[in-house]
Design a protein around this motif. Structure first.
Motif, PDB file in Angstrom:
ATOM      1  N   ARG A 167       2.021   5.014   0.944  1.00  0.00           N
ATOM      2  CA  ARG A 167       2.221   5.523   2.298  1.00  0.00           C
ATOM      3  C   ARG A 167       1.175   6.541   2.704  1.00  0.00           C
ATOM      4  NH1 ARG A 167       3.104   3.125   5.067  1.00  0.00           N
ATOM      5  NH2 ARG A 167       4.107   4.435   6.589  1.00  0.00           N
ATOM      6  N   MET A 212       5.741   9.034   9.440  1.00  0.00           N
ATOM      7  CA  MET A 212       5.979   8.031  10.480  1.00  0.00           C
ATOM      8  C   MET A 212       7.225   7.212  10.162  1.00  0.00           C
ATOM      9  SD  MET A 212       4.064   7.914  13.094  1.00  0.00           S
ATOM     10  CE  MET A 212       4.460   6.309  13.717  1.00  0.00           C
ATOM     11  N   GLU A 213       8.042   7.053  11.143  1.00  0.00           N
ATOM     12  CA  GLU A 213       9.221   6.211  10.973  1.00  0.00           C
ATOM     13  C   GLU A 213       8.792   4.771  11.213  1.00  0.00           C
ATOM     14  OE1 GLU A 213      12.988   5.584   9.968  1.00  0.00           O
ATOM     15  OE2 GLU A 213      12.389   7.649  10.367  1.00  0.00           O
ATOM     16  N   LEU A 214       8.968   3.944  10.216  1.00  0.00           N
ATOM     17  CA  LEU A 214       8.561   2.548  10.378  1.00  0.00           C
ATOM     18  C   LEU A 214       9.761   1.704  10.771  1.00  0.00           C
ATOM     19  CD1 LEU A 214       6.070   1.507   7.574  1.00  0.00           C
ATOM     20  CD2 LEU A 214       5.729   1.439  10.014  1.00  0.00           C
ATOM     21  N   SER A 215       9.610   0.974  11.838  1.00  0.00           N
ATOM     22  CA  SER A 215      10.706   0.108  12.250  1.00  0.00           C
ATOM     23  C   SER A 215      10.588  -1.256  11.585  1.00  0.00           C
ATOM     24  CB  SER A 215      10.685  -0.047  13.766  1.00  0.00           C
ATOM     25  OG  SER A 215       9.426  -0.541  14.162  1.00  0.00           O
ATOM     26  N   HIS A 216       9.492  -1.514  10.934  1.00  0.00           N
ATOM     27  CA  HIS A 216       9.319  -2.803  10.281  1.00  0.00           C
ATOM     28  C   HIS A 216       8.606  -2.606   8.947  1.00  0.00           C
ATOM     29  CE1 HIS A 216       5.232  -2.381  11.685  1.00  0.00           C
ATOM     30  NE2 HIS A 216       5.700  -2.191  12.906  1.00  0.00           N
ATOM     31  N   ARG A 217       8.622  -3.629   8.132  1.00  0.00           N
ATOM     32  CA  ARG A 217       8.030  -3.513   6.803  1.00  0.00           C
ATOM     33  C   ARG A 217       6.518  -3.654   6.864  1.00  0.00           C
ATOM     34  NH1 ARG A 217       9.178  -8.847   3.321  1.00  0.00           N
ATOM     35  NH2 ARG A 217       7.458  -7.983   2.121  1.00  0.00           N
ATOM     36  N   LEU A 218       5.881  -3.173   5.809  1.00  0.00           N
ATOM     37  CA  LEU A 218       4.438  -3.328   5.716  1.00  0.00           C
ATOM     38  C   LEU A 218       4.122  -4.738   5.235  1.00  0.00           C
ATOM     39  CD1 LEU A 218       3.531   0.059   4.089  1.00  0.00           C
ATOM     40  CD2 LEU A 218       2.847  -0.726   6.338  1.00  0.00           C
ATOM     41  N   ILE A 219       2.987  -5.222   5.663  1.00  0.00           N
ATOM     42  CA  ILE A 219       2.562  -6.553   5.242  1.00  0.00           C
ATOM     43  C   ILE A 219       2.205  -6.489   3.759  1.00  0.00           C
ATOM     44  CG2 ILE A 219       0.800  -8.334   5.550  1.00  0.00           C
ATOM     45  CD1 ILE A 219       0.536  -7.367   8.464  1.00  0.00           C
ATOM     46  N   PRO A 237       0.808  -1.211   0.000  1.00  0.00           N
ATOM     47  CA  PRO A 237       0.000   0.000   0.000  1.00  0.00           C
ATOM     48  C   PRO A 237       0.848   1.272   0.000  1.00  0.00           C
ATOM     49  CG  PRO A 237      -0.518  -1.405   1.877  1.00  0.00           C
ATOM     50  CD  PRO A 237       0.564  -2.077   1.129  1.00  0.00           C
ATOM     51  N   LEU A 290       5.415 -10.837   5.953  1.00  0.00           N
ATOM     52  CA  LEU A 290       5.579  -9.943   7.087  1.00  0.00           C
ATOM     53  C   LEU A 290       7.074  -9.782   7.370  1.00  0.00           C
ATOM     54  CD1 LEU A 290       3.078 -12.213   7.869  1.00  0.00           C
ATOM     55  CD2 LEU A 290       2.624 -10.363   9.438  1.00  0.00           C
ATOM     56  N   GLN A 291       7.367  -9.193   8.496  1.00  0.00           N
ATOM     57  CA  GLN A 291       8.758  -8.999   8.916  1.00  0.00           C
ATOM     58  C   GLN A 291       9.375 -10.361   9.261  1.00  0.00           C
ATOM     59  OE1 GLN A 291      10.149  -5.680  10.257  1.00  0.00           O
ATOM     60  NE2 GLN A 291      12.070  -6.769  10.459  1.00  0.00           N
ATOM     61  N   MET A 295       0.845   8.657   6.187  1.00  0.00           N
ATOM     62  CA  MET A 295       1.762   8.162   7.197  1.00  0.00           C
ATOM     63  C   MET A 295       3.221   8.327   6.807  1.00  0.00           C
ATOM     64  SD  MET A 295      -0.041   5.381   9.314  1.00  0.00           S
ATOM     65  CE  MET A 295       1.292   4.295   9.042  1.00  0.00           C
TER      66      MET A 295
END
Lengths: 138, 146
Positions: free
Chosen positions: A14, A20-27, A12, A48-49, A17
């Protein structure tokens, strides 16, 4: 804030958002289908991560589920059935092989009759092809 | 339709409405899924719901992983007119009371609205407070696939 249909082919956008700092990947969700030995087989991958969920079937049932993950104690990943018939090792051996290949935790659900070993080989071959073509989807 | 079909495919076996006019084997996915994301109390929360014929799979994650897998199954008794009670069982991961409480709160309505299908829940929450669970439930509602 978003809730949308997933066409299955892209992560998807962004949108709001971005900051926003993402610490992990998007599903990411990836669907594909293939006619194998005169049978239409569907594939559904949720990535997922450090792990992914792979579902394979002709109809959309979730009869079995197995998990596999690498450990430092053995070169072969550990695997375990978490749903369905424990004597049917199709899902767990699939999960195990995919985990060895990707080094990730793998949830696998294989919902096709296991008596056809030729079909199984072709299904596995198809998954490997997809993994080579779209490594980011797994 | 015939010009879009791959040359090797037997035309009689294909129903035109499932074939899309893209090259190769593009068929409507068998598994319908929806996903959403929201920042709840400063934590990115992702939700994915997938509909299977015999299960609904709900993944709720603040770690980006599947986390604890919980099955939420309705206790069906024939002739029971009331709403069935639900049994939660941790299939994989940490089996502690708060996981059962969260699971029941989050997906009881999914089972009820999907004609009492069992729900498989992947739960990886950093924040298991009431406020957070309530907010997550609203996100699950937006991913209705049942």
């Amino acid at each position: 804030m978003r809730g949308s249909d997933v066409p299955g082919s892209q992560v998807p956008a962004r949108g709001s958002m971005e900051a926003m700092e993402l610490s992990h990947r998007l599903i990411s969700i990836h669907n594909f289908s293939e006619k194998i030995s005169e049978r239409l087989v569907h594939f559904h991958v949720m990535s997922l991560q450090d792990c992914f969920f792979l579902w394979v079937g002709s109809s959309a049932s979730l009869c079995s589920l197995a998990v596999a993950m690498c450990s430092r104690f053995d070169s072969m990943p550990l695997s375990s059935m978490i749903l369905g018939d424990k004597s049917d090792t199709t899902s767990s051996s699939f999960a195990q092989r995919l985990s060895k290949r990707t080094k990730k935790q793998v949830f696998a659900s294989i919902n096709i009759p296991c008596n056809d070993s030729q079909l199984m080989l072709l299904v596995e071959k198809r998954i490997k092809e997809e993994m080579e073509s779209f490594p980011e989807k797994f | 339709m015939s010009q879009h079909a791959p040359p090797h495919a037997p035309l009689t076996r294909q129903s035109p409405n499932v074939m899309m006019n893209t090259p190769g084997m593009e068929v409507k996915p068998a598994v319908v899924s929806k996903q959403a994301e929201e920042v709840i109390h400063g934590v990115v929360t992702q939700v994915v719901c997938s509909a299977f014929t015999d299960h609904i799979l709900v993944v709720v994650t603040q770690y980006g992983k599947i986390g604890t897998l919980v099955s939420v199954t309705p206790n069906m008794v024939t002739g029971d007119l009331e709403r069935p009670t639900l049994t939660t069982k941790v299939l994989l991961g940490c089996d502690e009371p708060v996981v059962h409480v969260c699971a029941k709160n989050l997906v009881s309505f999914v089972s009820q609205e999907s004609k009492n299908k069992p729900v498989l829940l992947g739960l990886a929450l950093k924040d298991k407070s009431v406020d957070c669970v309530t907010a997550v439930k609203e996100v699950i509602k937006r991913c209705q696939v049942w």
